[in-house]
Design an enzyme around this catalytic site. Structure first.
Site, mmCIF file in Angstrom:
data_model
loop_
_atom_site.group_PDB
_atom_site.id
_atom_site.type_symbol
_atom_site.label_atom_id
_atom_site.label_comp_id
_atom_site.label_asym_id
_atom_site.label_seq_id
_atom_site.Cartn_x
_atom_site.Cartn_y
_atom_site.Cartn_z
ATOM 1 N N GLU A 102 0.834 -1.216 0.000
ATOM 2 C CA GLU A 102 0.000 0.000 0.000
ATOM 3 C C GLU A 102 0.866 1.263 0.000
ATOM 4 O O GLU A 102 0.518 2.274 -0.609
ATOM 5 C CB GLU A 102 -0.952 0.001 1.198
ATOM 6 N N HIS A 105 1.791 2.235 -3.449
ATOM 7 C CA HIS A 105 0.680 2.971 -4.071
ATOM 8 C C HIS A 105 0.725 4.445 -3.650
ATOM 9 O O HIS A 105 0.655 5.353 -4.475
ATOM 10 C CB HIS A 105 -0.666 2.405 -3.573
#
Length: 878
Positions: A102, A105
């Site tokens: 994550e 990202h």
């Protein structure tokens, strides 16, 4: 989780990055603890990671809110309490590894290398492959269904329409692998410790990474980031992260208001007082502490900190507003007096807010920037008029404060909007004042200003109507949805405002107002605010922003408006952006959530549009109006994009060990919404290098990103969204469609590929749906297994767009095994498929599609890096 993530990140980034300092922001209603310190610049709205209830009950999938271009930072990571407590490790793998997935990202703007919308594709090797990176990840494809403790496995059949595996087929990875990549595919595999690199990147797969990043590998994007350029590999292992526990406390704020001589012009002093009164009566939350300072060439403390517990304290602060304008401008003296006000009650300034409003330039303002930086205070800057000091922008930037701009065009209501946007960055959503309407008119021949305001069921508490004027008090009429006329507006003739607070919860429905001016050239405005009707039902909210705070002409900008209810995106709304320049000229743009042009993802609740209509240098302000019609707007319940892959199970010794299935959700289900209206201020941005001279056409059509194709007899039918003459505005001149038997050749050598005859294809207006059918000619490459198709747009000045996403059409028909049953050997992920030859009647398509994502904020926050989103501060370590 973060400590193990730091080590994993360090190894995955070739010993460059780790988490050095981590701040954990703890909710105000948690018990006190001597370890907890007061936050400085950290706030819930600027957190990197939110720990908050799931988007919908039972959906604990971690995801990153990401709606900008490849390589650009995301908004935040959303983790749920159950995930943080370790209840989803079997489905997503170790939490520290997932955190790195994550983080990539969020920090580096890379995308997933799996695709649940297109889990399989026809590879040039004539095999059906699972969408993954790299293809060396081994596993089996199975339909795996369970009822209670009984599970049945069978081989996957071929879908007659897609010519790929059927909808319920899933890829089950082997538990034991040797491949080291890729973290953006499935970081839960034990052997995976790297990102996909150029040597093993799967450019064929219909992954979001390929679509969004022009088929670049995730490592290529990361290694070209500013972070990477500013660092070198370390020899020694990194130290463990240092954690700070910070607890949100009551809001402490000081208003620092300019009363210098220039405030006497353009009705500025009175407009400032009107906006400040609205802020003090309606916006500032109960329980907050507020003080006030006036300044000209010196500064005056007008009110020490007062805690707002009722209307009595609010009224006392209203009496402290300035009544006359005179003198010079000394911004630093105003700020230093605010520090005195803040330390008079609390010894620490940390986390306190200063709202600085000024209309003038002050060449000494830079002298206190360092003091502001070290103070721990957050500076919000409201610039009034075209001459407001540019140096103060730095103060708001380095402290994570807001920068707002209001022109002298009173009818645009910019000053009231600027103050109304200063809601607490830490307050629960149910406590925040939401703007339902903000409108103004200069009335000449017709002296009436009529309109309606929709109050939906998610709001209605503390509903507040405010009317302002420039000359004489107008006649005000307001009717509730039942047609009952509302009386008892309080009229303040000195400040030229009238206001009405609706007791209890305002009636749901359409409220109608009619304002009649008493004279020509009158300027009337109306502002309506409300709060959540029920603390357990999230209100519909709008967040508006530009993609950057400063810009140099002719670089384009993008306007974003995100509409949510809690974390659930709202689709189908009518969204309009108003961009006002330094001199008050307003540009109007319709924002769209269509996955085309500036909009990255279709139906994710983020509405976008390019902005290139720069009229002058200086500040611009953004305001967004949203209207949702009855049954037109809907809530989306799709799974969010940019989340870690759900692992359905593992293959161990040839057998599937399944994980608990995810709750079944019909992703096409959208629940209709009632009518609603909102307005939101998106803050200020500064543009430079705009020329006064006539300019040539500088902007090409935008890239087509949603090209799709279907088989239609002997033809291939294409659909896409039309770009414009200038990005997504206007109309393109022509389309160039080319085909090739090699994806890489088409991508890398588009101009050399075979061109399709498009003589009869005339482009439509931007954002229209385009369709075109053609018979493919002969592909020259021997052993071609696919036809790959791409489009380029050309405008009237012969400027060309980037090449579109690539659609691929298979030239073979895979066949299912004759009797797929539970006992049959399962096809491998790259099963050899019979080649049916090159037959036009057997064309099928596999294209990169757009998914949806979900969003916003609710309960606890983890702030990594004390970072403000979109911060421009250079950092070389975490």
């Amino acid at each position: 989780m973060v400590t193990t993530a730091s080590t994993y990140l360090f190894e995955a980034t070739e010993k460059r990055f780790f988490f050095k300092n981590v701040s954990i922001l703890i909710p105000e209603n948690w018990k006190e603890n001597s370890e907890y310190k007061r936050p400085k610049l950290e706030s819930y709205e600027h957190a990197d990671v939110l720990v908050a209830p799931p988007t919908l009950p039972g959906r604990d999938e971690p995801y990153t809110k990401q709606f900008t271009a490849c390589g650009e930072k995301g908004e935040y990571i959303h983790l749920t309490p159950d995930f943080v407590l370790g209840k989803s490790e079997s489905e997503y793998g170790p939490s520290g590894r997932l955190f790195v997935h994550e983080w990539a990202h969020l920090r580096w703007g890379v995308f997933d290398e799996y695709n649940e919308d297109e889990p399989y594709y026809s590879a040039t090797s004539k095999k059906i492959e699972a969408t993954r990176c790299p293809t060396g990840i081994t596993g089996i494809n199975r339909v795996y269904t369970c009822q209670g403790d009984s599970c049945v496995t069978r081989a996957c059949r071929i879908d007659s329409k897609t010519k790929l595996y059927e909808k319920d087929c899933q890829f089950f990875p082997e538990k034991d692998q040797t491949e080291k990549a890729s973290i953006m595919f499935m970081q839960g595999i034990d052997s995976v410790v790297e990102f996909c690199k150029e040597n093993n990147h799967n450019r064929e797969a219909p992954s979001l990474q390929n679509k969004m990043c022009n088929s670049r590998s995730t490592w290529d994007v990361i290694s070209n980031s500013e972070d990477f350029k500013n660092t070198t590999s370390m020899v020694a292992p990194p130290p463990p992260p240092v954690f700070s526990l910070l607890k949100i406390s009551q809001r402490i704020m000081c208003l620092v208001l300019d009363k210098s001589g220039s405030m006497a012009g353009s009705n500025r002093l009175n407009r400032m007082n009107q906006a400040a009164k609205h802020f003090l009566m309606q916006t500032i939350e109960n329980g907050s502490w507020v003080g006030m300072v006036h300044f000209d060439s010196t500064a005056y403390i007008k009110s020490k900190l007062i805690q707002i517990t009722s209307s009595n304290e609010r009224n006392k602060l209203l009496e402290s507003l300035p009544t006359a304008a005179s003198g010079g401008t000394s911004i630093c003296r105003g700020i230093k007096s605010a520090f005195q006000v803040l330390t008079g009650t609390y010894p620490q300034i940390d986390g306190s807010e200063i709202v600085l409003l000024t209309d003038g330039e002050d060449n000494t303002a830079g002298s206190c920037v360092d003091e502001v930086r070290q103070s721990g205070a957050i500076i919000h800057f409201i610039a009034l008029g075209p001459s407001a000091d540019q140096a103060v922008i730095e103060m708001s930037t380095i402290t994570g404060g807001k920068h707002k701009y209001a022109s002298d065009e009173a009818a645009n209501n910019g000053l009231i909007d600027a103050f109304a946007a200063l809601v607490s960055g830490n307050a629960d959503l149910s406590q925040q004042s939401l703007q339902l309407e903000s409108k103004g008119l200069t009335l000449n021949n017709n002296l009436w200003m009529n309109g309606t305001v929709i109050i939906d069921s998610t709001v209605g508490k503390d509903t507040f109507f405010l009317v302002t004027w420039n000359g004489q008090s107008p006649t005000i009429s307001l009717w509730d949805p039942n047609g009952k006329r509302m009386e008892n507006f309080t009229v303040d003739t000195d400040s030229k405002i009238a206001y009405l607070s609706i007791p209890g919860t305002a009636k749901v429905g359409v409220w109608t107002y009619s304002l009649q001016a008493k004279q020509n050239s009158e300027i009337l405005t109306i502002t309506v605010n409300s709060r959540a009707a029920n603390s357990s039902v999230p209100p519909i909210t709008v967040n508006a922003k530009m993609n950057k705070d400063t810009n140099s002409f002719p670089s384009p900008m993008i306007v974003y408006a995100e509409i949510l209810q809690g974390f659930v995106p709202i689709l189908g709304a009518n969204v309009t952006a108003f961009i006002e320049s330094n001199s008050g000229k307003t540009e109007v743009l319709q924002l769209l959530d269509n996955g085309a042009g500036a909009d990255s993802f279709k139906n994710d609740g983020v509405y976008s549009r390019y902005f290139t209509a720069y009229s002058e240098n200086g500040r611009y302000s953004l305001k967004v109006r949203v209207h949702g019609g009855t049954n037109a707007a809907t809530r989306s319940i799709r799974h969010p994009l940019n989340r870690a892959a759900y692992i359905p199970g593992w293959v161990v010794d040839g057998k599937i060990e399944g994980n608990p299935p995810r709750p079944k959700i019909d992703e096409d289900t959208q629940t209709p919404l009632e009518s609603f209206s909102r307005t939101a201020s998106g803050g200020a941005f500064v543009v430079s290098n705009v020329s006064n001279l006539p300019l040539p056409d500088l902007y090409p059509p935008s890239q087509i990103t949603d090209l799709e194709a279907t088989r239609d007899g002997d033809n291939i039918s294409l659909t896409w969204t039309a770009p414009g003459d200038d990005f997504d505005v206007g109309k393109a001149q022509q389309y160039i469609i080319r085909i090739n038997g090699s994806l890489l050749d088409l991508r890398d050598n588009f101009d050399d590929a075979l061109q399709v005859n498009t003589t009869d294809l005339l482009p439509k207006e931007a954002n229209s749906e385009e369709t075109f059918a053609f018979k493919p000619g002969n592909i020259s490459e021997e052993n071609a297994t696919h036809i790959f198709i791409a489009i380029q747009s050309v405008d009237k000045s012969n400027l060309t767009s980037k090449v579109s996403n690539i659609a691929q059409v298979a030239l073979f028909i895979p066949e299912a095994d004759s009797s797929p049953d539970e006992t049959q050997p399962n096809p491998s992920p790259g099963e050899n498929l019979p080649n049916s030859g090159v037959s036009i009647s057997s064309l099928v398509l596999s294209v990169v599609g757009s998914v949806a994502l979900v969003s916003i904020i609710l309960s606890t926050a983890v702030c990594i890096l004390n970072k403000k989103k979109n911060s421009r501060r250079p950092r070389t370590e975490f």
